[in-house]
Design a protein around this motif. Structure first.
Motif, PDB file in Angstrom:
ATOM      1  N   TYR A  18       0.749  -1.498   0.089  1.00  0.00           N
ATOM      2  CA  TYR A  18      -0.004  -0.001  -0.058  1.00  0.00           C
ATOM      3  C   TYR A  18       0.756   1.255  -0.085  1.00  0.00           C
ATOM      4  O   TYR A  18       0.023   2.310  -0.351  1.00  0.00           O
ATOM      5  N   THR A  19       2.136   1.200   0.417  1.00  0.00           N
ATOM      6  CA  THR A  19       3.124   2.542   0.437  1.00  0.00           C
ATOM      7  C   THR A  19       3.009   3.240  -0.726  1.00  0.00           C
ATOM      8  O   THR A  19       2.581   4.678  -0.460  1.00  0.00           O
ATOM      9  N   TYR A  20       3.157   2.833  -1.847  1.00  0.00           N
ATOM     10  CA  TYR A  20       3.272   3.924  -3.014  1.00  0.00           C
ATOM     11  C   TYR A  20       2.304   4.513  -3.178  1.00  0.00           C
ATOM     12  O   TYR A  20       1.993   5.758  -3.433  1.00  0.00           O
ATOM     13  N   ASN A  21       0.820   3.763  -3.452  1.00  0.00           N
ATOM     14  CA  ASN A  21      -0.234   4.678  -3.290  1.00  0.00           C
ATOM     15  C   ASN A  21      -0.766   5.790  -2.503  1.00  0.00           C
ATOM     16  O   ASN A  21      -1.235   6.642  -2.620  1.00  0.00           O
ATOM     17  N   MET A  22      -0.480   5.289  -1.097  1.00  0.00           N
ATOM     18  CA  MET A  22      -0.742   6.045  -0.114  1.00  0.00           C
ATOM     19  C   MET A  22      -0.054   7.319  -0.047  1.00  0.00           C
ATOM     20  O   MET A  22      -0.695   8.348   0.246  1.00  0.00           O
ATOM     21  N   PHE A  23       1.348   7.061  -0.284  1.00  0.00           N
ATOM     22  CA  PHE A  23       1.971   8.372  -0.331  1.00  0.00           C
ATOM     23  C   PHE A  23       1.627   9.335  -1.488  1.00  0.00           C
ATOM     24  O   PHE A  23       1.534  10.403  -1.211  1.00  0.00           O
ATOM     25  N   HIS A  24       1.540   8.724  -2.575  1.00  0.00           N
ATOM     26  CA  HIS A  24       0.837   9.854  -3.820  1.00  0.00           C
ATOM     27  C   HIS A  24      -0.304  10.171  -3.697  1.00  0.00           C
ATOM     28  O   HIS A  24      -0.699  11.419  -4.194  1.00  0.00           O
ATOM     29  N   MET A  25      -1.320   9.385  -3.044  1.00  0.00           N
ATOM     30  CA  MET A  25      -2.571   9.991  -2.749  1.00  0.00           C
ATOM     31  C   MET A  25      -2.705  10.935  -1.826  1.00  0.00           C
ATOM     32  O   MET A  25      -3.320  12.128  -1.866  1.00  0.00           O
ATOM     33  N   VAL A  26      -1.858  11.026  -0.747  1.00  0.00           N
ATOM     34  CA  VAL A  26      -1.953  11.824   0.548  1.00  0.00           C
ATOM     35  C   VAL A  26      -1.241  13.308  -0.329  1.00  0.00           C
ATOM     36  O   VAL A  26      -1.689  14.363  -0.174  1.00  0.00           O
ATOM     37  N   LYS A  27      -0.422  13.060  -1.154  1.00  0.00           N
ATOM     38  CA  LYS A  27       0.440  14.172  -1.995  1.00  0.00           C
ATOM     39  C   LYS A  27      -0.250  14.912  -2.776  1.00  0.00           C
ATOM     40  O   LYS A  27      -0.167  16.061  -3.131  1.00  0.00           O
ATOM     41  N   ALA A  28      -0.978  13.935  -3.482  1.00  0.00           N
ATOM     42  CA  ALA A  28      -2.031  14.782  -4.348  1.00  0.00           C
ATOM     43  C   ALA A  28      -3.089  15.785  -3.750  1.00  0.00           C
ATOM     44  O   ALA A  28      -3.346  16.677  -4.244  1.00  0.00           O
ATOM     45  N   PHE A  29      -3.600  15.390  -2.756  1.00  0.00           N
ATOM     46  CA  PHE A  29      -4.308  16.305  -1.928  1.00  0.00           C
ATOM     47  C   PHE A  29      -3.486  17.391  -1.175  1.00  0.00           C
ATOM     48  O   PHE A  29      -3.870  18.621  -0.876  1.00  0.00           O
ATOM     49  N   PHE A  30      -2.398  17.085  -0.548  1.00  0.00           N
ATOM     50  CA  PHE A  30      -1.528  17.935   0.150  1.00  0.00           C
ATOM     51  C   PHE A  30      -0.179  17.982  -0.550  1.00  0.00           C
ATOM     52  O   PHE A  30       0.861  17.399   0.236  1.00  0.00           O
ATOM     53  N   PRO A  31      -0.082  18.644  -1.664  1.00  0.00           N
ATOM     54  CA  PRO A  31       1.254  18.720  -2.187  1.00  0.00           C
ATOM     55  C   PRO A  31       2.528  19.259  -1.505  1.00  0.00           C
ATOM     56  O   PRO A  31       3.569  18.992  -1.774  1.00  0.00           O
ATOM     57  N   GLU A  32       2.164  20.224  -0.341  1.00  0.00           N
ATOM     58  CA  GLU A  32       3.578  20.856   0.254  1.00  0.00           C
ATOM     59  C   GLU A  32       3.476  20.072   1.551  1.00  0.00           C
ATOM     60  O   GLU A  32       4.765  20.145   2.289  1.00  0.00           O
ATOM     61  N   ALA A  33       2.942  19.054   1.880  1.00  0.00           N
ATOM     62  CA  ALA A  33       2.881  18.152   3.183  1.00  0.00           C
ATOM     63  C   ALA A  33       4.270  17.486   2.921  1.00  0.00           C
ATOM     64  O   ALA A  33       4.694  16.790   2.111  1.00  0.00           O
ATOM     65  N   ALA A  89     -13.714  13.934   1.375  1.00  0.00           N
ATOM     66  CA  ALA A  89     -14.599  14.447   2.370  1.00  0.00           C
ATOM     67  C   ALA A  89     -13.757  15.462   3.282  1.00  0.00           C
ATOM     68  O   ALA A  89     -14.232  16.470   3.649  1.00  0.00           O
ATOM     69  N   TYR A  90     -12.702  15.188   3.688  1.00  0.00           N
ATOM     70  CA  TYR A  90     -11.724  16.074   4.852  1.00  0.00           C
ATOM     71  C   TYR A  90     -11.472  17.280   4.138  1.00  0.00           C
ATOM     72  O   TYR A  90     -11.691  18.459   4.587  1.00  0.00           O
ATOM     73  N   THR A  91     -11.152  17.314   2.706  1.00  0.00           N
ATOM     74  CA  THR A  91     -10.639  18.617   2.089  1.00  0.00           C
ATOM     75  C   THR A  91     -12.009  19.275   1.380  1.00  0.00           C
ATOM     76  O   THR A  91     -11.849  20.624   0.907  1.00  0.00           O
ATOM     77  N   GLY A  92     -13.012  18.703   0.984  1.00  0.00           N
ATOM     78  CA  GLY A  92     -14.075  19.067   0.360  1.00  0.00           C
ATOM     79  C   GLY A  92     -13.781  19.100  -1.306  1.00  0.00           C
ATOM     80  O   GLY A  92     -14.479  20.100  -2.045  1.00  0.00           O
ATOM     81  N   LYS A  93     -12.543  18.396  -1.580  1.00  0.00           N
ATOM     82  CA  LYS A  93     -12.275  18.501  -2.747  1.00  0.00           C
ATOM     83  C   LYS A  93     -12.201  17.131  -3.598  1.00  0.00           C
ATOM     84  O   LYS A  93     -12.125  16.130  -2.970  1.00  0.00           O
ATOM     85  N   ARG A  94     -12.442  16.912  -4.837  1.00  0.00           N
ATOM     86  CA  ARG A  94     -12.390  15.648  -5.658  1.00  0.00           C
ATOM     87  C   ARG A  94     -11.223  15.426  -6.616  1.00  0.00           C
ATOM     88  O   ARG A  94     -11.146  16.913  -7.340  1.00  0.00           O
ATOM     89  N   LEU A  95     -10.248  14.919  -6.891  1.00  0.00           N
ATOM     90  CA  LEU A  95      -9.319  15.025  -7.515  1.00  0.00           C
ATOM     91  C   LEU A  95      -9.733  14.606  -9.166  1.00  0.00           C
ATOM     92  O   LEU A  95     -10.509  13.620  -9.446  1.00  0.00           O
ATOM     93  N   ALA A  96      -9.324  15.392 -10.008  1.00  0.00           N
ATOM     94  CA  ALA A  96      -9.642  15.268 -11.332  1.00  0.00           C
ATOM     95  C   ALA A  96      -9.431  13.816 -12.009  1.00  0.00           C
ATOM     96  O   ALA A  96     -10.330  13.043 -12.651  1.00  0.00           O
ATOM     97  N   TRP A  97      -8.359  13.123 -11.560  1.00  0.00           N
ATOM     98  CA  TRP A  97      -8.132  11.725 -11.841  1.00  0.00           C
ATOM     99  C   TRP A  97      -8.256  10.675 -10.711  1.00  0.00           C
ATOM    100  O   TRP A  97      -7.923   9.387 -10.890  1.00  0.00           O
ATOM    101  N   GLY A  98      -9.337  11.269  -9.795  1.00  0.00           N
ATOM    102  CA  GLY A  98      -9.617  10.153  -8.817  1.00  0.00           C
ATOM    103  C   GLY A  98      -8.382   9.445  -8.207  1.00  0.00           C
ATOM    104  O   GLY A  98      -7.634   9.986  -7.658  1.00  0.00           O
ATOM    105  N   THR A  99      -8.697   8.253  -8.005  1.00  0.00           N
ATOM    106  CA  THR A  99      -7.678   7.354  -7.376  1.00  0.00           C
ATOM    107  C   THR A  99      -6.435   7.015  -8.077  1.00  0.00           C
ATOM    108  O   THR A  99      -5.349   6.195  -7.525  1.00  0.00           O
ATOM    109  N   LEU A 100      -6.244   7.373  -9.413  1.00  0.00           N
ATOM    110  CA  LEU A 100      -5.292   6.920 -10.243  1.00  0.00           C
ATOM    111  C   LEU A 100      -3.924   7.578  -9.689  1.00  0.00           C
ATOM    112  O   LEU A 100      -4.041   9.013  -9.800  1.00  0.00           O
TER     113      LEU A 100
END
Length: 481
Positions: A18-33, A89-100
């Motif tokens: 799960y590590t790769y997807n988790m890192f990049h999913m969080v990074k997609a929502f919070f790019p500066e984190a 839900a936390y950010t109130g945003k949905r990503l254009a490319w979803g979970t990809l």
């Protein structure tokens, strides 16, 4: 809560699955984190996510995603979906490319197309399975259809494509993470590099046993940092090594990424023209002088215009131009001004990149500007670029994404009829063997069953020169049988 409302996050996974997807999913929502990851096989949750505001979320094993069932890919997809739904839900945003999170979303569309699905079925599939927006899902489906037509022209049985890398640039742009070096530092070693490169090209000619490439792409770096005489020798060697293809009997596309306007001269363009180069790039990235100065590109807007019209004057009828959306300090209005100037030139194809945050991190004090650029601002830049391309008679023909790309968007190539870059599609779809030579290049052998085997050349220029025999041996092992 905005998409930039988190400065740090901790992710603990039960499996490395799960590590790769988790890192990049969080990074997609919070790019500066800043993201800290751990793997703890003893923990109960499959994934535990803690944000710096104190919010936390755990993906617990249940009948659908318990360890070991269903298959690994399906488990990973389900866990990624749960994290995505929480962050949306936390950010109130949905990503254009979803979970990809991968770089080749069109591959999914291509696979469905090969299975017999049409645009509507592919669009619905991407929306349902990966939460991709309807706009992006439909874009992927249409690009897959165009790619299919172009790829039908290739010889998959006996053909291949050839990449030649020139890892030098006039200067290094502040956002760049490619394997390139300023030409001034290597002026005394360029001939040594070319000697090694020529040996590798000749070895490829011998190893391919008379087979001819379908496409040849010379990139970098900036190939035209070479002197005109050096370019002439390089192109002459390619012609001597693959005479049937380059003579016009079999080559579908012959590209030189001329690139930086500050390295383009009439003499160099005349060399390219004499050797029947069919496609070139003149890449300003932006037509705003303040931005060019800021990112370390040592040319003016006027240089880009001059280079373009000089190429037209010499007869080049397939010219690409590259732009980047999200450069530091730029707004949607700046992008609109750039697009207005590009439309006045009317190139044959246009590639629009979204700035990758991994590159922006090299910008020092400008990092926060690149990361904090509003999502809607980049979205406006992307849409305005698509509109400008349409006005110029272009359609999108290839697409790819990068890790940590600004706004979680994409890079898209647009082209007029018969001006699409076939090699660009091959890099993304991985359906034909690409033999690559030069420092930092990566060869990919594609087998009939779809399997891919890679062979990488070392990135360091001096090491490449020193180990050229080893690079050639790697090619021999890759291409044997």
């Amino acid at each position: 809560m905005s998409m930039n409302g988190c400065k740090a996050a901790a992710v603990s996974c039960k499996e490395t699955l799960y590590t790769y997807n988790m890192f990049h999913m969080v990074k997609a929502f919070f790019p500066e984190a800043e993201i800290r990851q751990t793997v703890d096989e003893e923990q109960e949750p499959l994934v535990n996510l803690v944000l710096d505001g104190g919010s936390c979320f755990s993906v617990m094993p249940d009948l659908s995603v318990k360890t070991g069932a269903p298959d690994r890919d399906e488990r990973k997809k389900q866990v990624t979906r749960q994290i995505y739904d929480y962050l949306a839900a936390y950010t109130g945003k949905r990503l254009a490319w979803g979970t990809l999170t991968g770089v080749r979303p069109v591959k999914l569309a291509m696979n469905r197309l090969k299975a017999g699905d049409g645009e509507e079925e592919i669009t619905a599939f991407l929306q349902r399975e990966y939460q991709v927006s309807e706009e992006k899902a439909r874009l992927a489906a249409r690009i897959a259809e165009r790619e299919m037509v172009l790829l039908d022209r290739l010889d998959y049985k006996n053909g291949f494509s050839l990449y030649i890398g020139i890892p030098f640039c006039p200067s290094i742009c502040s956002y760049c993470s490619f394997s390139s070096s300023p030409i001034g530092l290597w002026k005394d070693r360029v001939e040594d590099y070319l000697e090694a490169l020529f040996r590798e090209i000749q070895a490829i000619g011998a190893l391919t046993s008379g087979r001819q490439p379908d496409t040849v792409y010379i990139g970098g770096g900036t190939p035209v940092t070479l002197e005109a005489a050096q370019l002439d020798r390089l192109l002459s060697l390619v012609e001597d090594t693959f005479p049937e293809a380059v003579s016009g009997k079999g080559l579908l596309e012959y590209t030189v990424e001329a690139g930086r306007p500050d390295a383009i001269t009439r003499e160099k363009l005349e060399v390219l023209r004499r050797h029947k180069i069919s496609r070139i790039s003149v890449n300003p990235q932006t037509m705003r002088q303040k931005t060019l100065d800021r990112i370390g590109r040592r040319h003016t807007v006027e240089d880009a215009v001059r280079s373009f019209w000089l190429a037209r004057e010499l007869g080049f009828d397939n010219i690409n131009m590259d732009l980047i959306a999200g450069l530091p300090g730029e707004t949607a209005a700046d992008m609109q001004d750039t697009l207005r100037q590009i439309e006045a030139l009317c190139p044959d194809s246009l590639t629009v990149h979204s700035l990758a945050v991994k590159r922006a991190a090299q910008m020092g004090q400008e990092k926060s500007e690149a990361c904090n650029l509003e999502h809607r601002e980049i979205s406006r830049m992307i849409q305005d670029s698509a509109d400008a391309a349409k006005r110029m008679g272009m359609v999108p023909y290839y697409l790819y994404r990068q890790k940590n790309i600004a706004g979680n968007f994409e890079n898209v190539g647009y082209a007029r009829a018969d001006k699409a870059g076939i090699y660009n599609i091959l890099i993304m779809e991985e359906v034909q063997t690409i033999i690559a030579c030069g420092a930092g290049s990566v060869s990919k052998r594609v087998y009939p069953d779809g399997g891919i085997e890679r062979s990488e050349n070392v990135k360091d220029v001096a090491l490449y020169i020193h180990k050229i025999d080893e690079m050639i041996e790697r090619k021999r092992k890759l291409l044997e049988d």
